[in-house]
Design an enzyme around this catalytic site. Structure first.
Site, PDB file in Angstrom:
ATOM      1  CB  CYS A   1      -0.950   0.009   1.191  1.00  0.00           C
ATOM      2  SG  CYS A   1      -0.193   0.422   2.769  1.00  0.00           S
TER       3      CYS A   1
ATOM      4  N   GLY B   1     -24.219   9.635   4.882  1.00  0.00           N
ATOM      5  CA  GLY B   1     -25.396  10.087   4.147  1.00  0.00           C
ATOM      6  C   GLY B   1     -25.153  11.363   3.360  1.00  0.00           C
TER       7      GLY B   1
ATOM      8  CD  GLU C   1     -23.070   8.335   1.132  1.00  0.00           C
ATOM      9  OE1 GLU C   1     -23.091   7.140   1.420  1.00  0.00           O
ATOM     10  OE2 GLU C   1     -23.857   9.170   1.621  1.00  0.00           O
TER      11      GLU C   1
ATOM     12  NE  ARG D   1       3.940  -8.764 -14.185  1.00  0.00           N
ATOM     13  CZ  ARG D   1       3.203  -8.351 -13.166  1.00  0.00           C
ATOM     14  NH1 ARG D   1       2.384  -7.327 -13.311  1.00  0.00           N
ATOM     15  NH2 ARG D   1       3.276  -8.944 -11.981  1.00  0.00           N
TER      16      ARG D   1
ATOM     17  CB  CYS E   1      -2.494   7.449   1.255  1.00  0.00           C
ATOM     18  SG  CYS E   1      -3.084   8.925   0.382  1.00  0.00           S
TER      19      CYS E   1
ATOM     20  CG  PHE F   1     -14.496   5.088   2.286  1.00  0.00           C
ATOM     21  CD1 PHE F   1     -14.461   6.347   1.713  1.00  0.00           C
ATOM     22  CD2 PHE F   1     -13.291   4.468   2.595  1.00  0.00           C
ATOM     23  CE1 PHE F   1     -13.250   6.980   1.441  1.00  0.00           C
ATOM     24  CE2 PHE F   1     -12.076   5.084   2.332  1.00  0.00           C
ATOM     25  CZ  PHE F   1     -12.059   6.343   1.758  1.00  0.00           C
TER      26      PHE F   1
ATOM     27  CD  GLN G   1     -17.735   6.603   8.447  1.00  0.00           C
ATOM     28  OE1 GLN G   1     -17.258   5.559   8.082  1.00  0.00           O
ATOM     29  NE2 GLN G   1     -18.680   7.211   7.757  1.00  0.00           N
TER      30      GLN G   1
ATOM     31  CG  LEU H   1      20.277 -18.190  -5.904  1.00  0.00           C
ATOM     32  CD1 LEU H   1      20.670 -19.258  -6.920  1.00  0.00           C
ATOM     33  CD2 LEU H   1      18.894 -17.628  -6.259  1.00  0.00           C
TER      34      LEU H   1
ATOM     35  CB  CYS I   1      -8.685  10.279   5.042  1.00  0.00           C
ATOM     36  SG  CYS I   1      -7.464   9.022   4.608  1.00  0.00           S
TER      37      CYS I   1
END
Ligand SMILES: Cc1cc2nc3c(=O)[nH]c(=O)nc-3n(C[C@H](O)[C@H](O)[C@H](O)COP(=O)(O)OP(=O)(O)OC[C@H]3O[C@@H](n4cnc5c(N)ncnc54)[C@H](O)[C@@H]3O)c2cc1C
Ligand code: FES
Ligand code: FES
Length: 1362
Positions: free
Chosen positions: A57, A1119, A1296, A434, A125, A833, A802, A415, A122
Site C-alpha cells: 500500500c 449520508g 456519495e 504478464r 496515505c 466510507f 464515524q 543461492l 483523509c
C-alpha cells in the site's frame, strides 16, 4: 565450530542508524522488529503509517540512505518500512516525511504542493505518497554525468511519465489519484503547467501557470545522510581493518555473516535451529508469506560478498542473489535487446519501494521452495539462465530449469548468483508478457510468460524458420515457472502459419493445467494461449495480427502485455494505451456571494497530513502500562465454541490473557454495535459463533505485534451438535424464510399499476437477472481504538469512528455504566466510507471491556487481514426483473425481485431497499412493483458503504435499460433519454424530494453530455476503431444518476477565545471529506459581519476534535449531508454571537469612527462579560428534509480481447453541486467517489470460501484502483444549478452520489464486449448478463475464452480453401 563463540557474540555492535538526522540505537528491541515498528514505538516519528504490513500500500514508505566510505558516496532509495527489519539497517540513514519538512522547520515543496493541488483528503496515505515522490525526485536529480543538461530552474529532471510511475505502488482510497499525479508532475521538467488541475497557486483559466508561483524546489535541499554517521562509519571501517570481528550476534538476535564460511559455521553451531532462526535477504518475502510465529534470531545474508557480484562479460551477465530487483533493472537496461526486455518486465514486479530492496535471489528461492508465482523465474528461465548454489556440502552450477525442478531446497542451501547469457541481437526474438489487474505492476499476474526464439530465413520461400525456441510460463497455478517443451518440440524447424499456431495452441492447452483450487483456471489457460498466439504471429510472415494492429490514432493496442506485449522488438517505441499520460480538465464556478464560503480553500491541515504530523488514533503515544489486543475470530459459520487453545510456539508465550464474553461486567451486555431503531449485533460470538469471521475473544499482549502473532496461534474447538446448518446465500435464506423485515416507514413503495403497465407494453422481458458482489471499504487506516480507564468507572476512548455518539452509547451498554461515564474522542479518521460506523464500535467496545477488566489502557489496531474479514462491506445482491416497454423504447412497467444478503445482524440493511429503489427511480418505469427480501444469513453483517443501495440501484436500472435497448436493437442512450423523467413524473416517483421544477437539472446534464455533437463524433470514432481493430475494442456510454439525500439534525458550537482565536465543534467527524474545511469557511462567513476581513478570520478558526461529552447529539457522519448540516449549525451559532457582539462593535466604532479591529472587539466583549460561546442544534424544516442530487458521466473504454484488460480512456463527469460550499473539496469528493466506484464495478473481487469466510483478505488479492487504472483523461464539471434557499446556502451534497457515475465504465465495457462478440461469433448473443464486478477474467470470458482458436480456425480454413 560447535557452539558460536561467546566472543563473537559479545563482540557484536548495536544497530546504529540515523532517523531524520538524529542518532538512534536499536538496542534491546525484539529481533523481528520492523523499521516501521521501531520508528513508531521507539522514536517520535509518526509519518510512516501501517496500512497493510505486506508491502502492498505504500503508507509506510521511507527513504533509506547508505554511505560508502571508500567512494564517499551516498545512495538513496525508497523502501517499505513495514517489511524492512531494523536489524538490517546498521549504519543507514532513514528519512521520513517529517524529516523533509514539518510545522517547526517549514514544509517541503512536495508537502506544500500536495496540499496546494488538493491531493490529501483523509491524509492517511499522504506521508507515504510524499516519500514516494520525494524519493523519485532524489533519484532523478542525482548529479549525473558531466555535460548532462540541468533542468529548467524550479524543476526537477523527473519526467511526467516518471512522475506517474513514482506513486504506482501507493494506494489512496480517497482522492482518485489525479491531484496526486498533478502535484508530482508539477516538478517534471517536461510538463506544461497549464495542463495541471485545480490548485491554490494560480487561478485556472485566469492566471498564467508559472513555476515561480509554485513552492520553490531545489534539489539537494534535504540532507539525507548526516555527517556524524559518516564519521562513525569511517571509524568502524578503521576498526574492522584492525581485525575487530564485523559480525553482529548475540544480544540482539542478529547475525551478519561476512563470508560463506562464516555462514556455514553458523549453520553448524548449536545456535542454529531452523524453527527459531530466519534467514533473510531483504525480508520482503514476509509480505507474501506472512510469518506464522516469532523468530528469536535472524541471519542477514546480504553482507556475503559473493551474493552482491555484478559481472558483465561478452558471454553474459552474472548477478549476485542479493542484488535488488531495481539494481538488476539498471544493469539489464544497459544491454542487448533480451536484457532490455528482461529489465522491462522486472520493472512491473511489485512497486518501486519493494523492488528497491527485494532481491532477485529471494524471489527465485521463493519460487523454487514455496511455489511463489514469480515473474522473475519465468523471464530468467526463458533467457536460458543458470544458477550457482551452495549447499551444505558443495557448490553447484545448474540451469535454472534444473534448479526449479529439484525438490524444494533446504534452509541451508544458499543461492549465490544467477547468470544470464547474452543472446546478442541477431535473429533472436524475445518477448515477455504478464496479465495483471494493474498495468504498472503491484499486482501478481494471472499468467506470465517469456518466449525466446532464434530464427533463420528460408531462402527459397522467404519465410522465417524457427531454429530454437524456449517457451516459459508461470504464475498460472502450478509449482513454478516451466517450459512448454512439447510445444517447443513441435515448433522447431517449422515456419509459422495460422495452422501451425493452431496446433501449437492445442498442444499448449495440454501443458497449461492450473492445479486444483486455482482461481479462474480456464481464464488462465486462455491467457497462456493469447500470449503464445501473439508471439508466434510476430514470427509469421502472412499474419497481420495482433502485433501489427495499430489504432487509428497511431497507438499500438498491445497494452497490457508488458506494455509492448506481443509486438516484436522494433514496435517497442509505440505507446500502449496503458502508457497514455493522465490528463484532466475541471470546470468549476467560484462565487463570492458568501465568501469565504464558495472559495476553493485548501483543505484544513493538508500540509500537516503530508508531513505526517497529523495525529490519527494510532499516533497517540501509548499511555503508561498500555496493553494491546488482537481479535481471535471464528472460521466456522455456525458452531458452538467449545474452547480456545494456543499452539505451542514462541508467539503463544506472549499471551497475557484472553478477553471474552465472560469478562463483560455484571450489568453490561454482549453488544458490539447497534443501529438505532433497527437492531444490535453481539460483540462476541458466545456461546455460538454465528458467522465465519466473528470475534470470539481478544488476545492481550505487551505489544501490538505480539498480540497479532499470538492471535494467530489460537486453535478454536468447535461443535456443530444440535445446530442447523448455516444459511450462507440468498437462495439458502429464501429456502429457510430467513429474513429481516424493514419497518413500514423504510419499505419502498410500489408506484402505479404494474399489471396495467405490462398490458400496455409492446414487448416484455420476463426473466432478466443481474448479480452484484460485495465491496470492502479499504480505508487506509484499519479499525482502531485506544481505551483509557478513568476514575469512578469512567472511560475515555480515542476511536477512529464515524459515529462517536452511537459508540458512546454502545460502550456504556456493554459495560453497564451510564452514558456520561463514556467519553469518545475522534480527531480524524483515516478513511471511513461507512466502514468506521458499526464495525468501528466493536473495536471500541472490545478495548473498553479489556481496559475495564485489566484496569490498564488497552489499544487495538486491526491488522489488514482481520479488518477485511470482519468488516462486512457492501451488500451483495441478486436481482430478477420483468420489464415491459413499447417499440419506441418507452418503459411501461417494471417488477423487481430483490434479494439482498444482509448477513447476521440487521445493521443498516432494512434501509437498503428504499435506497436501491431511490436510485433506480431515475427513469420513469411507468409502473413499479417490488418484491424485496432482506436475507438474514450466517455471514458478517453488511453495512453502509459509500452510496449504500443507491449504487446497486443505479446499476440495476442500467442493466435493465441495456437489456431493453438490446432487445429492440436500439441505441442505449436513446432509450435512456426517452425514459428520463419530466418534472411531473419525477414528482410522482420521488414525492416531496423532487423539490422545485427549476432544480431538476438531470435532463439538461444528460443532453449536455450525450446529445452533444462531440459525443456523436466520439461514438462514430469508437465504431470506426472497432471496425479496424480485432483484438482491442472500444465502448462509450453515458449514465445519468439521481441520488436522494436526507437532512438530519446536527449540533454546532462556536467559542471565541480571549485572544480572538476561535474554536469550533460540530457533531460530524472529519473523515477526509473536507467537513472541517467547510465548517471553517462557514464560521468565517457567519462572523463576517463582526470583522471586515473574513479571510483573515479564516486563519483564526480551529475546528476541534469530536468529543461526545462536550458536544452531545452528534449523530453520525454519513449520508453525504453532514458537512452542510454541520455548517448550518455553525452558522446559527455564529448568528447568536453576532447578535451579542454587534452592539459592542457599534459602540466601539461610534467612539473611534473607524472599523473595530477584531481583537479589540473581543477584548471589549470579554470585559463586558459577554458569553463568547454559542451553540445551536439545527433541525431541518419538516417540509424540506430530502432533496435529490443529479449528475451524469460519459466513459469511454478500451478492452483487450486477448487478456480481458480494460483501459478507461476517458471519463467526463458533470455533477450538479448546487452552489458549492468549497469547489476544491467537492471536486475531490466527485473524483474520489468515482474512482472508488470504478473499483467496485471492475476489479474489486470480494471472494469468500465455502463457509463465507473472506479469502481475498489483503493487498495481495484485493485490488483497489491505483494510479494506472484510473481514467487516462478525467474531466469534471461542477454544475452550478438553480438556487434553492431551502438548501444550505443553495449547496448540494457531494460525498456519495458521484460514486454512482462509475456505472458508466461498466456500461461502456459492455458496449466494447458487444463489439467483440459481434466480431468473433455470429452466434454469441449480443444480449448478455454482465455482473458486478466485471473483472479481467469476466471480460475475457464474455468476449470468448476461445477467440484465438476460433480465429485461427477460420484463418486455417481460409488458407486450406485457397
Ligand atoms: C507487495 C509485493 C509485491 C510483489 N509482486 C511481485 C510480482 O509481481 N512478481 C514477482 O515475481 N514477485 C513479486 N514480489 C516478490 C518479491 O520479488 C520478493 O518478495 C522478493 O524478491 C524477495 O526478496 P527478499 O530479498 O526480500 O527475500 P527475503 O524475504 O529476505 O527471503 C525470502 C525467502 O528466500 C530465502 N532467501 C533469500 N535469499 C536467499 C538466497 N540468496 N539463498 C537462499 N535463500 C534465500 C529466505 O530465507 C526466505 O526464506 C512481490 C513482493 C511484495 C512484497
Ligand atoms: S504498510 Fe507497508 S506497504 Fe502497506
Ligand atoms: S487521502 Fe489517500 S487514503 Fe485518504
Amino acid at each position: 565450530m560447535g557452539s558460536l563463540g561467546k566472543d563473537a557474540a559479545a563482540a557484536g555492535e548495536r544497530v546504529v542508524l540515523a532517523v531524520n538526522g538524529v542518532r538512534r540505537e536499536a538496542a534491546g528491541v525484539d529481533p523481528s522488529t520492523t523499521l516501521l515498528e521501531f520508528l513508531r514505538t521507539r522514536t517520535p516519528v509518526r509519518g510512516p503509517k501501517l496500512g497493510c504490513g505486506e508491502g502492498g500500500c505504500g503508507a509506510c514508505v521511507v527513504l533509506i540512505s547508505k554511505y560508502d566510505p571508500t567512494t564517499d558516496e551516498v545512495t538513496e532509495f525508497s523502501a517499505s518500512s513495514c517489511l524492512t527489519l531494523v536489524g538490517s539497517l546498521n549504519h543507514c540513514s532513514v528519512t521520513t516525511s517529517e524529516g523533509i519538512g514539518n510545522t517547526r522547520d517549514g514544509y517541503h515543496p512536495v508537502q506544500q504542493r500536495l496540499a496546494g493541488f488538493h491531493a490529501s483528503q483523509c491524509g492517511f496515505c499522504t506521508p507515504g505518497m510524499c516519500m514516494s515522490i520525494f524519493s523519485a525526485l532524489v533519484k532523478a536529480d542525482k548529479p549525473g554525468a558531466a555535460g548532462e543538461p540541468a533542468p529548467p530552474p524550479g524543476f526537477s529532471k523527473l519526467t511526467s511519465c516518471e512522475a506517474e510511475h513514482a506513486v504506482s505502488g501507493n494506494l489512496c482510497r480517497c482522492t482518485g489519484y489525479r491531484p496526486i499525479v498533478d502535484a508530482c508532475k508539477s516538478f517534471a521538467a517536461d510538463v506544461d503547467l497549464e495542463d495541471l488541475g485545480l490548485n491554490s497557486f494560480w487561478k485556472k483559466g485566469a492566471d498564467r501557470a508559472e513555476v515561480g508561483k509554485l513552492p520553490e524546489y531545489s534539489s539537494g535541499a534535504v540532507c539525507t545522510f548526516p555527517e556524524f554517521l559518516k564519521s562513525e562509519i569511517k571509524a568502524s571501517v578503521d576498526n574492522q581493518t584492525n581485525n575487530v570481528p564485523a559480525a553482529i550476534a548475540g544480544e540482539d538476535g542478529w547475525y551478519h555473516p561476512r563470508s560463506i564460511q562464516e555462514l556455514h559455521s553458523l549453520f553448524d553451531s548449536n545456535w542454529f535451529d531452523e524453527k527459531s532462526v530466519k534467514i533473510v535477504a531483504s525480508n520482503t518475502g514476509a509480505g507474501v508469506y506472512k510469518d506464522q510465529d516469532l523468530y528469536e534470531k535472524y541471519i542477514d545474508i546480504k553482507g556475503i560478498p559473493e551474493l552482491s557480484v555484478i559481472n558483465r562479460s561478452n558471454k553474459g551477465v552474472e548477478i549476485g542473489a542479493a542484488v535488488s530487483i531495481s539494481k538488476a533493472i539498471e544493469v539489464f537496461s544497459d544491454g542487448t535487446p533480451v536484457f532490455r526486455k528482461i529489465a522491462g518486465h522486472l520493472s512491473k514486479v511489485a512497486s518501486p519501494f519493494v523492488r528497491n530492496t527485494a532481491t532477485v535471489g529471494g524471489n527465485v528461492i521463493m519460487s523454487q521452495r514455496l511455489q511463489f508465482p514469480s515473474d522473475i523465474a519465468t523471464v530468467l528461465l526463458a533467457a536460458g539462465s543458470t544458477v550457482t548454489i551452495q549447499t551444505a556440502s558443495k557448490m553447484l552450477c545448474l540451469t535454472l530449469e534444473e534448479f526449479l525442478e529439484q525438490p524444494p531446497c533446504d534452509a541451508k542451501t544458499i543461492l549465490l548468483s544467477i547468470f544470464v547469457p547474452d543472446w546478442g541481437s541477431d535473429n533472436v526474438i524475445f518477448e515477455t508478457s504478464r496479465a495483471a489487474p494493474r498495468p504498472f505492476g503491484n499486482a501478481v499476474s494471472y499468467v506470465n510468460s517469456a518466449f525466446l526464439a532464434r530464427t533463420s530465413g528460408d531462402a527459397a520461400s522467404g519465410e522465417l524458420i524457427v531454429d530454437e525456441i524456449c517457451l516459459a510460463f508461470g504464475a498460472y497455478g502450478v509449482g513454478h515457472a516451466s517450459r512448454a517443451r512439447k510445444v517447443e518440440e513441435f515448433l522447431k524447424g517449422k515456419s509459422v502459419s495460422a495452422s501451425v499456431i493452431l496446433e501449437a495452441v492445442r498442444l499448449l492447452k495440454d501443458v497449461i493445467s492450473p492445479s486444483e483450487g486455482t482461481t479462474h483456471p480456464e481464464y488462465r489457460v486462455s491467457l497462456a494461449v493469447s500470449f503464445l498466439f501473439s508471439f508466434l504471429s510476430s514470427l509469421a510472415t502472412d499474419l497481420d495480427e495482433p502485433a501489427k494492429a495499430i489504432t487509428p490514432n497511431g497507438i499500438s493496442t498491445n497494452g497490457t502485455m508488458n506494455g509492448n506485449g506481443a509486438s516484436s522488438l522494433e514496435k517497442q517505441s509505440k505507446v500502449g494505451s496503458d502508457d497514455l499520460p493522465i490528463r484532466s480538465r475541471q470546470e468549476l464556478v467560484f462565487t463570492e456571494e458568501y465568501k469565504p464560503v464558495g472559495k476553493p480553500t485548501t483543505k484544513a491541515g493538508a500540509e500537516l497530513q503530508a508531513s505526517g504530523e497529523a495525529v490519527y488514533v494510532d499516533d497517540i503515544p501509548s499511555p503508561k502500562d498500555c496493553l494491546y489486543g488482537a481479535f481471535i475470530y471464528s472460521t466456522h459459520p455456525h458452531a458452538h465454541i467449545k474452547g480456545v487453545n494456543f499452539k505451542s510456539s514462541l508467539a503463544s508465550k506472549k499471551v497475557i490473557t484472553v478477553i471474552s464474553a465472560k469478562d463483560i461486567p455484571a450489568g453490561g451486555r454482549n453488544i458490539g454495535s447497534s443501529f438505532p431503531g433497527l437492531g444490535d449485533e453481539a460483540l462476541f460470538g458466545d456461546p455460538v459463533s454465528e458467522f465465519a469471521g466473528q470475534n470470539i475473544g481478544v488476545v492481550i499482549a505487551e505489544t501490538q505485534k505480539y498480540a497479532y502473532m499470538a492471535a494467530k496461534q489460537a486453535v478454536i474447538e468447535y461443535s456443530t451438535e444440535n445446530l442447523e446448518p448455516p444459511i450462507l446465500t440468498i437462495e439458502d435464506a429464501i429456502q429457510h424464510d430467513s429474513y429481516f423485515h424493514p419497518p413500514p416507514f423504510l419499505a419502498p413503495k410500489p408506484i402505479g399499476d404494474f399489471e396495467q403497465g405490462m398490458s400496455e407494453a409492446d414487448h416484455k422481458i420476463l426473466s432478466g437477472e443481474v448479480k452484484l458482489e460485495s465491496q470492502y471499504y479499504f480505508y487506509m487506516e484499519t479499525q482502531t481504538a485506544l481505551a483509557v480507564p478513568d476514575e469512578d468507572n469512567c472511560i475515555t476512548i480515542y476511536a477512529s469512528t464515524q459515529i462517536p455518539e452511537v459508540t458512546q452509547n454502545v460502550v456504556a451498554d456493554c459495560l453497564g455504566i451510564p452514558y456520561h461515564n463514556v467519553r469518545i474522542i475522534t480527531r480524524r479518521v483515516g478513511g471511513g466510507f461507512g466502514g468506521k460506523a458499526m464495525k468501528g464500535c466493536h473495536v471500541a467496545c472490545a478495548c473498553a471491556v479489556a481496559a475495564f477488566k485489566l484496569r490498564r489502557p488497552v489499544r487495538m489496531y486491526l491488522d489488514r487481514k482481520t479488518d477485511m474479514i470482519m468488516a462486512g462491506g457492501r451488500h451483495p445482491m441478486k436481482v430478477k426483473y420483468s420489464v415491459g416497454f413499447k417499440s419506441d423504447g418507452t418503459l411501461t412497467a417494471l417488477h423487481l425481485d430483490l434479494g439482498i444478503n444482509a448477513g447476521i445482524s440487521p445493521d443498516v440493511s432494512p434501509a437498503l431497499p428504499s435506497a436501491i429503489v431511490g436510485a433506480l427511480k431515475k427513469y420513469n418505469w411507468g409502473a413499479l412493483a417490488l418484491d424485496v427480501k432482506v436475507c438474514k444469513t450466517n455471514v458478517s453483517s453488511k453495512s453502509a458503504m459509500r452510496g449504500p443501495g443507491d449504487v446497486q440501484g443505479c446499476f440495476i436500472a442500467e442493466a435493465i435499460i441495456e437489456h431493453v435497448a438490446s432487445a429492440l436493437a436500439a441505441d442505449t442512450n436513446t432509450v435512456r433519454r426517452k425514459n428520463l423523467h419530466g418534472f411531473e413524473s419525477l414528482t410522482k416517483f420521488y414525492g416531496d424530494a423532487a423539490g422545485e421544477a427549476s432544480t431538476y437539472s438531470l435532463v439538461e446534464i444528460f443532453d449536455k453530455l450525450a446529445s452533444s455533437p462531440e459525443y456523436r463524433t466520439r461514438a462514430a470514432a469508437v465504431e470506426r476503431f472497432n471496425g479496424g481493430s480485432r483484438w482491442k475494442k472500444r465502448g462509450i456510454s453515458c449514465v445519468p444518476i439521481t441520488y436522494e439525500v436526507r437532512l438530519r439534525p446536527t449540533p454546532g458550537k462556536v467559542s471565541i477565545m480571549n485572544d480572538g482565536s476561535i474554536a469550533v465543534e460540530v457533531g460530524g467527524v472529519e473523515i477526509g471529506q473536507g467537513l472541517y474545511t467547510k465548517v471553517k469557511q462557514m464560521t468565517a462567513y457567519g462572523l463576517a459581519e463582526l470583522c471586515s476581513d473574513a479571510d483573515g478570520l479564516l486563519d483564526k478558526v480551529r475546528v476541534i476534535q469530536a468529543d461526545t461529552l462536550s458536544m452531545i447529539q452528534g449523530g453520525f457522519t454519513g449520508g453525504s449531508t453532514t458537512s452542510e448540516t454541520s455548517c448550518e449549525a455553525v452558522r446559527l451559532s455564529c448568528a447568536t454571537l453576532v447578535e451579542r457582539l454587534k452592539p459592542i462593535k457599534e459602540s466601539l466604532e461610534s467612539k473611534s469612527g473607524a472599523p473595530a479591529p477584531w481583537k479589540a472587539l473581543i477584548t471589549q466583549a470579554t470585559m463586558a462579560s459577554v458569553n463568547l460561546s454559542a451553540q445551536a442544534y439545527w433541525t431541518p424544516d419538516p417540509a424540506f428534509v430530502k432533496y435529490i442530487n443529479y449528475g451524469a458521466a460519459v466513459s469511454e473504454v478500451e478492452i483487450d480481447v486477448l487478456t480481458g484488460g480494460t483501459t478507461i480512456l476517458r471519463s467526463d463527469l458533470v455533477y450538479d453541486c448546487g452552489q458549492s460550499l468549497n469547489p476544491a473539496v467537492d471536486l475531490g469528493q466527485v473524483e474520489g467517489a468515482f474512482v472508488q466506484g470504478v473499483g467496485f464495478f471492475t476489479n474489486e473481487e470480494y471472494t469468500t470460501n465455502a463457509d463465507g469466510l473472506v479469502v481475498n483478505d489483503g493487498t495481495w488479492t484485493y485490488k483497489i484502483p491505483t494510479v494506472d487504472t484510473i481514467p487516462k483523461q478525467l474531466n469534471v464539471e461542477l454544475l452550478t444549478s438553480a438556487r434553492d434557499k431551502k438548501r444550505v446556502l443553495s449547496s448540494k451534497a457531494s460525498g456519495e452520489p458521484p460514486l454512482l457515475m462509475a456505472a458508466s465504465v461498466h456500461c461502456a465495457m459492455r458496449e466494447a464486449i458487444r463489439a467483440a462478440r459481434k466480431d468473433f461469433s455470429a452466434s454469441s448473443p449480443l444480449t448478455f448478463q454482465m455482473d458486478v464486478p466485471a473483472t479481467m477474467a469476466d471480460v475475457k470470458e464474455l468476449c470468448g475464452l476461445d477467440v484465438v482458436e476460433r480465429h485461427l480456425q477460420s484463418l486455417s480454413s481460409a488458407a486450406a480453401e485457397t
